[in-house]
Design a protein around this motif. Structure first.
Motif, mmCIF file in Angstrom:
data_model
loop_
_atom_site.group_PDB
_atom_site.id
_atom_site.type_symbol
_atom_site.label_atom_id
_atom_site.label_comp_id
_atom_site.label_asym_id
_atom_site.label_seq_id
_atom_site.Cartn_x
_atom_site.Cartn_y
_atom_site.Cartn_z
ATOM 1 N N CYS A 153 18.726 -10.153 14.246
ATOM 2 C CA CYS A 153 18.537 -8.839 14.868
ATOM 3 C C CYS A 153 17.496 -8.922 15.964
ATOM 4 N N SER A 159 12.764 -3.900 12.198
ATOM 5 C CA SER A 159 13.644 -2.750 12.374
ATOM 6 C C SER A 159 12.932 -1.537 12.967
ATOM 7 N N LYS A 165 18.506 -2.103 17.361
ATOM 8 C CA LYS A 165 18.733 -1.957 15.921
ATOM 9 C C LYS A 165 20.162 -1.521 15.612
ATOM 10 N N GLU A 170 24.124 -5.222 8.660
ATOM 11 C CA GLU A 170 23.530 -4.598 7.484
ATOM 12 C C GLU A 170 22.614 -5.594 6.781
ATOM 13 N N PRO A 171 21.433 -5.160 6.384
ATOM 14 C CA PRO A 171 20.515 -6.074 5.682
ATOM 15 C C PRO A 171 21.051 -6.457 4.319
ATOM 16 N N ASP A 172 20.755 -7.699 3.909
ATOM 17 C CA ASP A 172 21.229 -8.196 2.618
ATOM 18 C C ASP A 172 20.352 -7.727 1.464
ATOM 19 N N PHE A 174 16.206 -5.773 0.264
ATOM 20 C CA PHE A 174 15.154 -4.808 0.624
ATOM 21 C C PHE A 174 14.249 -5.349 1.724
ATOM 22 N N GLU A 176 14.950 -7.422 4.118
ATOM 23 C CA GLU A 176 15.610 -7.432 5.425
ATOM 24 C C GLU A 176 15.700 -6.037 6.030
ATOM 25 N N LYS A 177 15.504 -5.001 5.221
ATOM 26 C CA LYS A 177 15.442 -3.651 5.787
ATOM 27 C C LYS A 177 14.186 -3.467 6.623
ATOM 28 N N LEU A 178 13.196 -4.296 6.348
ATOM 29 C CA LEU A 178 11.957 -4.243 7.119
ATOM 30 C C LEU A 178 11.933 -5.291 8.227
ATOM 31 N N MET A 180 14.217 -8.690 9.701
ATOM 32 C CA MET A 180 15.357 -9.596 9.682
ATOM 33 C C MET A 180 15.058 -10.809 10.559
#
Length: 254
Positions: A153, A159, A165, A170-172, A174, A176-178, A180
């Motif tokens: 990303c 993110s 963004k 899609e993040p794999d 938790f 990766e939500k912050l 990647m």
């Protein structure tokens, strides 16, 4: 004239191969022309200082590769479908050069993987900067494809601050939500850690071209063989009817 046996098999293999080859070549050509003449990128090619940039070189390679692939596929399809030896011979020569170039490029990419990785990273940064400047929807599609293929990303991967963004996968989990993986580092790591896999892709592609090359040579030989073999024509002549000779009338009267 018609070929039989392995000539027929090689003929259909070449037809299918050249259809796929032409589709891929057309995709490269369309992508290269779009990157060359798009409103958001055409200005780059007007500056002489940027003519040696990774973006300009990459776009030029895409266009040239697409044209070459379409020309090769045209000769191959015409030669296989029409069984024309001249077209098949031209296709064989061009395909031999492509197969050799594929192997050479693979070996160079393997031995100089650091430089190749950096160049591809620069190419991605150029696409990223162009999208950040004009928000071109078509450029967003290109970035989305790269991000989903490499699972990365942007140039930061964070993110909260990443401006691309919306194009990221899609993040794999938790974490990766912050954060990647960022794409320039991912590209460089691929060429460093998976250099053997990259070399295998190039050699595998070269092997496929070699199979098509062998089929082309085989079909060409079968066509030459069918042209040189004599053709036997059986002429069926009707059996002449037997005629009964009758004596002349004056002999009967006597």
């Amino acid at each position: 004239m018609a070929v039989d046996g392995c000539g027929v098999v090689c003929k259909y293999i070449l037809v299918i191969f050249n259809i796929i080859f032409s589709v891929v070549g057309l995709a490269f050509l369309v992508l290269g022309l779009w990157l060359r003449f798009s409103e958001g990128t055409r200005e780059i090619f007007r500056f002489e200082d940027l003519n040696s940039s990774a973006f300009v070189i990459g776009v030029t390679v895409l266009i040239l590769l697409g044209v070459v692939m379409l020309v090769v596929a045209a000769f191959g399809d015409y030669g296989a479908c029409s069984e024309k030896r001249c077209a098949l011979q031209t296709f064989t020569v061009l395909l031999a050069f492509l197969a050799l170039a594929e192997v050479v490029v693979g070996v160079v990419a393997y031995t100089s993987r650091d430089k190749v990785g950096n160049k591809l990273g620069e190419f991605y940064v150029s696409l990223y900067s162009l999208y950040a400047a004009n928000k071109d929807p078509a450029m967003a599609i290109t970035l989305t494809f790269i991000h989903n293929t490499l699972h990365c990303c942007g140039v930061t991967g964070i993110s909260l601050v990443e401006i691309v963004k919306k194009t990221c996968p899609e993040p794999d989990g938790f974490l990766e939500k912050l954060v990647m993986p960022n794409c320039p580092t991912t590209i460089l790591n691929i060429f460093e850690s998976k250099a053997g896999l990259v070399l295998g892709v190039f050699l595998g592609t070269g092997a496929l071209l070699l199979v098509a090359l062998i089929c082309s040579i085989t079909l060409n030989a079968k066509i030459r063989q069918s042209m040189s073999s004599p053709e036997y024509i059986i002429l069926a002549q009707p059996t002449p009817a037997l005629t009964v000779l009758q004596p002349p009338l004056h002999d009967l009267s006597s």
